[in-house]
Write an enzyme that holds these catalytic residues in place. Sequence first.
Site, PDB file in Angstrom:
ATOM      1  N   SER A 141       0.856  -1.184   0.000  1.00 48.46           N
ATOM      2  CA  SER A 141       0.000   0.000   0.000  1.00 48.46           C
ATOM      3  C   SER A 141       0.889   1.229   0.000  1.00 48.46           C
ATOM      4  CB  SER A 141      -0.882   0.010   1.256  1.00 48.46           C
ATOM      5  OG  SER A 141      -1.554   1.257   1.420  1.00 48.46           O
ATOM      6  N   TYR A 154      -1.946  -0.675  10.253  1.00 49.42           N
ATOM      7  CA  TYR A 154      -1.961  -0.878   8.804  1.00 49.42           C
ATOM      8  C   TYR A 154      -0.657  -0.385   8.192  1.00 49.42           C
ATOM      9  CZ  TYR A 154      -3.943  -1.254   4.107  1.00 49.42           C
ATOM     10  OH  TYR A 154      -4.182  -1.608   2.800  1.00 49.42           O
TER      11      TYR A 154
END
Length: 264
Positions: A141, A154
């Site tokens: 990501s 995350y």
Amino acid sequence: MGKLEGRTALVTGAASGIGAACALRFAEEGARVAGFDQSTPDPKEWQRVADTAPQSRFIEGDVREEPSVQQTVSEIEDAWGSIDVVVNAAGVAGGGAVHMLAIEEWERVLDVNLKGTFLVCKHVLPGMVERGRGSLVNIASIEGIEGVEGGSAYNASKGGVVLLTKNMAIDYGRKGIRSNCICPGLIQTPMSQLLFEEPAMKEARQNFVDAHQLGRPGRPEEVASAALFLASEEASFVSGHALVVDGGLTAGHRFGFGKIMGLE
């Protein structure tokens, strides 16, 4: 001939979103696809994969559980002889400010996003080493290369995926194995939809979208196209790379000068 003709691809997180898009795109390019997910896929979506590549199969399992991963890899290799390409797309969202974050939430996010990627690679790599070839494509990501407020778990998990990818490029490159990852921006998936469905998140989502220089979220098939490139021989000299697919999100910032120049 397709770009993955005759290859076998294992795609985790294949029930929806980026994983499902990768499974279909790889099937269209001639691969036998094994989809792996703890969720049941939409029958119509997976039927498209099966219709395109009749040998393809879907296996239910959990990337966090080593016996499940090991058994799945063994089944695929026994049936098809090899696993040539892996896309680690299984992932979950989650996080919050560190002082407010429950240890259970931290562990859940790290277990799926980072531990799951590690376990799949761990059990696929011996076969790739033996055959002297293979391509690993991990879905990280943009939050793995820069911080985002509230990202904590995350950010940590996806940053770990980026560096694990680079490590494997070093360790296994001389064995003919390439290791790369993709760092998407905001992509329209069931996971991102769930993340932003609360009314209080509406403004934050719009701000996030606006930060993408193309002015829109990405589509799963756009990430799948990048994964196909990295998995194929067209990327034969690409390894250890974190490919950003983010609509210009990490390119920089706008301050209104575009209006002065007539570009907005």
